[in-house]
Structure formats: structure tokens, C-alpha cells
Design an enzyme around this catalytic site. Sequence first.
Site: not given
Length: 267
Positions: A108, A244, A214
Site C-alpha cells: 500500500s 486491499h 480493492d
Amino acid sequence: MSEPTTFELAGHAGKLHAQRWPAPDQPRYVALLCHGYGEHIGRYDFVADRLRADGAVVYGVDHVGHGRSEGERALIDDFDKVVDDFRLLHKHAAAENPDLPVVLIGHSMGGMIAARYGSLHGAELACLVLSAPVLGRWDVIDGLLDGTIEPTPLDPSTLSRDPAVGAAYEADPLVWHGPFKQPTLQAFHTELERINKGPDLDDVTALWLHGKADQLVPYAATLEGWRVIADEGDHAQTYAGARHEIFNEINKLDVLRDVTRFVNQFV
């Protein structure tokens, strides 16, 4: 699951909390873990354990303002400073394991940091893995900056199809549960511009992994950024239905098997 040892690094804005998970036997490589926004490296015990089983000694650090590191909570004014902080971890790990190849795995926001790190220091890495990275453009950031999106805390249901993951996230006192801060939003925007301008990932082979469901860091926007920085020979893998946090998803064993298979081509 092995308990990590902890140590401190002198970061750009204070002390950084770092962890080391030892390999069960003689290690074959070093794995550096780079965590995402609002969380901390303690959430990566399972990932570290799978890497340890593959022969890695694993290191990670809480970014400034995150977890047990010093700094105002969830405040980052320049991500290149965080890249410099992460370089301290790399140097520490390399000094303790001077003859081992080094792998960087970022998720991320940590994937964004890892991509920037790979573009600047890729020659010192055996390979690079980006999990649901913030690349290209992130419409959430632009919407928050121009006021079209309400600044609310992250929705834990976007993390994984496993409800226990969201529940643990909500109950974790080391996780930031507040909204984005304006300087952090601007820092995201600036760092994405830097990454999009290059240099590309010319010096290291990379693997990009992303869940197709996601909603937090949507696949399509990241694909745009990946096409900008990816070099010939880089690889991509998607997971249908995955949200995610693919390292915490219901198919996480498959995801981590893909990671170790990739890594073992280079270590």
C-alpha cells in the site's frame, strides 16, 4: 510463530521502532518489510513467519508517526524522508548479514515507498515486491485535497473478506483510526509525481500484486502507474475477489506462495 527482537533507529524526526524476525536456520536472504498508512510493522507477523520458513531473516520498521515510532500520529510531510529512514533499516540489516541478498516487500503506502526506494537504490536489491501499492494516481487523495471527499477514517471492511481482519484492525491501539492530515495528503501527491517522473525500476526486477476487488487502492489507477515505472522483465499478478490487504486475505497462503516463488528466482 517466532517473537521478533526490537531495536531503534535514529530517523529524520525521532526514534524509529524496528523489528527483526530471525530465520529458523541459516538464512539465505534478507527480507525488508515496508508497511502501509496508519498501521505498523507488528501487523506483519504472519508474513514474516512465512518468509522465515522460506529461509529469510526479516526486518521491518514503523514509519515516522506510526506504531511505536516517534512523531505526530499519521503525519508525514515528505515521503522522501521516509525513504531515507527506510534506508537506515536496509543498512542495518545488510551490516548484520553482509553476504546475503536483500529483498524489499512493500504494501500500500509502503508499496509506494518501496517503488521509490527501488527507483533510487534498486541496484542494491535482489528483487522488489509491491503489494497493492499506491502508484500512478490515487483519487482518494485528490478528492480529499479538493474537498470533494469527506475526511473520514478508513473503513475496515475494505481490507479483507475475512471479518476478523477488520475487527482486529479496529481494536488495535497502535493503528491510526483518525482521518488523513492535510500535510500527509500533499506529501502523497508530491511523491506520486516524483515516482511518475522516474527514474524507472531499471536496476531491479519487480513483482506487482493486487486484489481486483480493492476499493481502497483501486487496481485500475495503480495499473496506470505501474506501466510508467515497470521495466521489461517485471511481473504482475492479480487476485479475483481479493480486497486491499492481500497478505491478510482468505487466499493469503496463495499470495505468499507467489511471493516466495518470485523471490527464489533471485536469491
